[in-house]
Design a protein around this motif. Sequence first.
Motif, mmCIF file in Angstrom:
data_model
loop_
_atom_site.group_PDB
_atom_site.id
_atom_site.type_symbol
_atom_site.label_atom_id
_atom_site.label_comp_id
_atom_site.label_asym_id
_atom_site.label_seq_id
_atom_site.Cartn_x
_atom_site.Cartn_y
_atom_site.Cartn_z
ATOM 1 N N LYS A 100 13.095 3.572 -7.308
ATOM 2 C CA LYS A 100 11.641 3.434 -7.386
ATOM 3 C C LYS A 100 11.156 2.311 -6.478
ATOM 4 C CE LYS A 100 7.831 2.702 -10.512
ATOM 5 N NZ LYS A 100 7.364 2.065 -11.698
ATOM 6 N N LEU A 101 10.123 2.601 -5.700
ATOM 7 C CA LEU A 101 9.508 1.613 -4.824
ATOM 8 C C LEU A 101 8.801 0.570 -5.681
ATOM 9 C CD1 LEU A 101 8.647 0.786 -1.917
ATOM 10 C CD2 LEU A 101 6.631 2.225 -2.266
ATOM 11 N N ILE A 102 9.167 -0.703 -5.506
ATOM 12 C CA ILE A 102 8.548 -1.760 -6.326
ATOM 13 C C ILE A 102 7.870 -2.846 -5.494
ATOM 14 C CG2 ILE A 102 10.098 -1.403 -8.282
ATOM 15 C CD1 ILE A 102 11.524 -4.041 -7.377
ATOM 16 N N GLY A 103 8.024 -2.796 -4.179
ATOM 17 C CA GLY A 103 7.396 -3.814 -3.359
ATOM 18 C C GLY A 103 7.772 -3.689 -1.908
ATOM 19 N N LEU A 146 0.827 -1.204 0.000
ATOM 20 C CA LEU A 146 0.000 0.000 0.000
ATOM 21 C C LEU A 146 0.857 1.247 0.000
ATOM 22 C CD1 LEU A 146 -2.444 -1.095 2.843
ATOM 23 C CD2 LEU A 146 -2.749 -1.368 0.388
ATOM 24 N N THR A 147 0.360 2.273 -0.666
ATOM 25 C CA THR A 147 1.038 3.568 -0.640
ATOM 26 C C THR A 147 0.027 4.656 -0.297
ATOM 27 O OG1 THR A 147 0.678 4.014 -2.995
ATOM 28 C CG2 THR A 147 2.719 2.876 -2.399
ATOM 29 N N ALA A 148 0.536 5.726 0.281
ATOM 30 C CA ALA A 148 -0.297 6.882 0.602
ATOM 31 C C ALA A 148 0.607 8.101 0.676
ATOM 32 C CB ALA A 148 -1.011 6.677 1.933
ATOM 33 N N PRO A 149 0.056 9.275 0.387
ATOM 34 C CA PRO A 149 0.854 10.502 0.537
ATOM 35 C C PRO A 149 0.988 10.886 2.013
ATOM 36 C CG PRO A 149 -1.338 11.008 -0.319
ATOM 37 C CD PRO A 149 -1.246 9.521 -0.230
ATOM 38 N N PRO A 150 1.986 11.693 2.345
ATOM 39 C CA PRO A 150 2.242 12.066 3.743
ATOM 40 C C PRO A 150 1.079 12.776 4.434
ATOM 41 C CG PRO A 150 4.020 12.842 2.318
ATOM 42 C CD PRO A 150 2.958 12.268 1.437
ATOM 43 N N GLU A 151 0.227 13.453 3.680
ATOM 44 C CA GLU A 151 -0.879 14.193 4.300
ATOM 45 C C GLU A 151 -2.084 13.311 4.644
ATOM 46 O OE1 GLU A 151 -1.162 14.625 -0.163
ATOM 47 O OE2 GLU A 151 0.421 14.970 1.291
ATOM 48 N N THR A 152 -2.020 12.028 4.329
ATOM 49 C CA THR A 152 -3.094 11.098 4.653
ATOM 50 C C THR A 152 -3.244 10.998 6.167
ATOM 51 O OG1 THR A 152 -2.566 9.810 2.693
ATOM 52 C CG2 THR A 152 -3.878 8.700 4.366
ATOM 53 N N THR A 153 -4.491 10.961 6.640
ATOM 54 C CA THR A 153 -4.704 10.822 8.080
ATOM 55 C C THR A 153 -4.415 9.382 8.511
ATOM 56 O OG1 THR A 153 -7.044 10.231 7.913
ATOM 57 C CG2 THR A 153 -6.517 12.599 8.115
ATOM 58 N N VAL A 191 4.819 5.449 2.574
ATOM 59 C CA VAL A 191 4.463 6.849 2.403
ATOM 60 C C VAL A 191 5.301 7.398 1.257
ATOM 61 C CG1 VAL A 191 4.187 9.076 3.516
ATOM 62 C CG2 VAL A 191 3.920 6.971 4.864
ATOM 63 N N VAL A 192 4.598 7.827 0.210
ATOM 64 C CA VAL A 192 5.252 8.222 -1.036
ATOM 65 C C VAL A 192 4.868 9.653 -1.401
ATOM 66 C CG1 VAL A 192 5.447 7.676 -3.499
ATOM 67 C CG2 VAL A 192 5.225 5.821 -1.831
ATOM 68 N N GLU A 193 5.883 10.413 -1.808
ATOM 69 C CA GLU A 193 5.661 11.787 -2.259
ATOM 70 C C GLU A 193 6.448 11.997 -3.547
ATOM 71 O OE1 GLU A 193 5.157 15.899 0.045
ATOM 72 O OE2 GLU A 193 7.112 14.957 0.364
ATOM 73 N N HIS A 194 5.762 12.433 -4.596
ATOM 74 C CA HIS A 194 6.388 12.626 -5.906
ATOM 75 C C HIS A 194 7.124 11.359 -6.345
ATOM 76 C CE1 HIS A 194 5.300 16.786 -5.403
ATOM 77 N NE2 HIS A 194 6.077 16.895 -4.340
ATOM 78 N N GLU A 195 6.478 10.215 -6.173
ATOM 79 C CA GLU A 195 6.993 8.909 -6.564
ATOM 80 C C GLU A 195 8.224 8.454 -5.779
ATOM 81 O OE1 GLU A 195 7.219 8.205 -10.773
ATOM 82 O OE2 GLU A 195 5.470 9.451 -11.162
ATOM 83 N N SER A 196 8.580 9.178 -4.721
ATOM 84 C CA SER A 196 9.720 8.797 -3.890
ATOM 85 C C SER A 196 9.236 8.313 -2.525
ATOM 86 C CB SER A 196 10.653 9.985 -3.668
ATOM 87 O OG SER A 196 11.253 10.357 -4.874
ATOM 88 N N LEU A 197 9.866 7.271 -2.036
ATOM 89 C CA LEU A 197 9.563 6.751 -0.706
ATOM 90 C C LEU A 197 10.117 7.731 0.330
ATOM 91 C CD1 LEU A 197 8.564 4.322 1.046
ATOM 92 C CD2 LEU A 197 10.910 3.461 0.908
ATOM 93 N N VAL A 198 9.230 8.292 1.155
ATOM 94 C CA VAL A 198 9.667 9.247 2.171
ATOM 95 C C VAL A 198 9.450 8.718 3.585
ATOM 96 C CG1 VAL A 198 9.375 11.285 0.709
ATOM 97 C CG2 VAL A 198 7.458 10.493 2.127
ATOM 98 N N GLY A 199 8.692 7.624 3.698
ATOM 99 C CA GLY A 199 8.441 7.074 5.020
ATOM 100 C C GLY A 199 7.686 5.765 4.956
#
Length: 144
Positions: A111-114, A16-23, A41-49
Amino acid sequence: MFNQPVRSVMESKKFLTAPPETTVRKAAKLMASRNAGAVMVVEHESLVGIFTERDAVFGVIARGLDPQTTRLSEVMTTAPKSIEPDKSFGYALLVMHENGFRHLPVVEKGKLIGIVSARNALDPDMEEFVSESQRRMQILRERA
């Protein structure tokens, strides 16, 4: 199984992926609906958390934060360790054990692949699948 590359045991469709602003609440509902223990946690296609069940318990519930308003960016593990898909699954388990976590993002060329988790080592169906896959590859080699 432990010598298999991470690529062969990772979850590439289920992660699963979600942007950082997701609750946190939205992320937790997503995790529950997909029976997953973590959200990348992905932002602009980059794994940030990464946000895990453990982050929900220790970082949100234990601290008395409101899951309705708390954003993943506030409680996620930032800059998580990751692994390349061609490393061995045994090495991935070692990284998880040494660092005290159960989920490891799989990244290829940035790139996050799994994702690979400690649960993959305990899954008897996965063990059977890997064994059957090896058996079939051996048959194909013998026919060639």
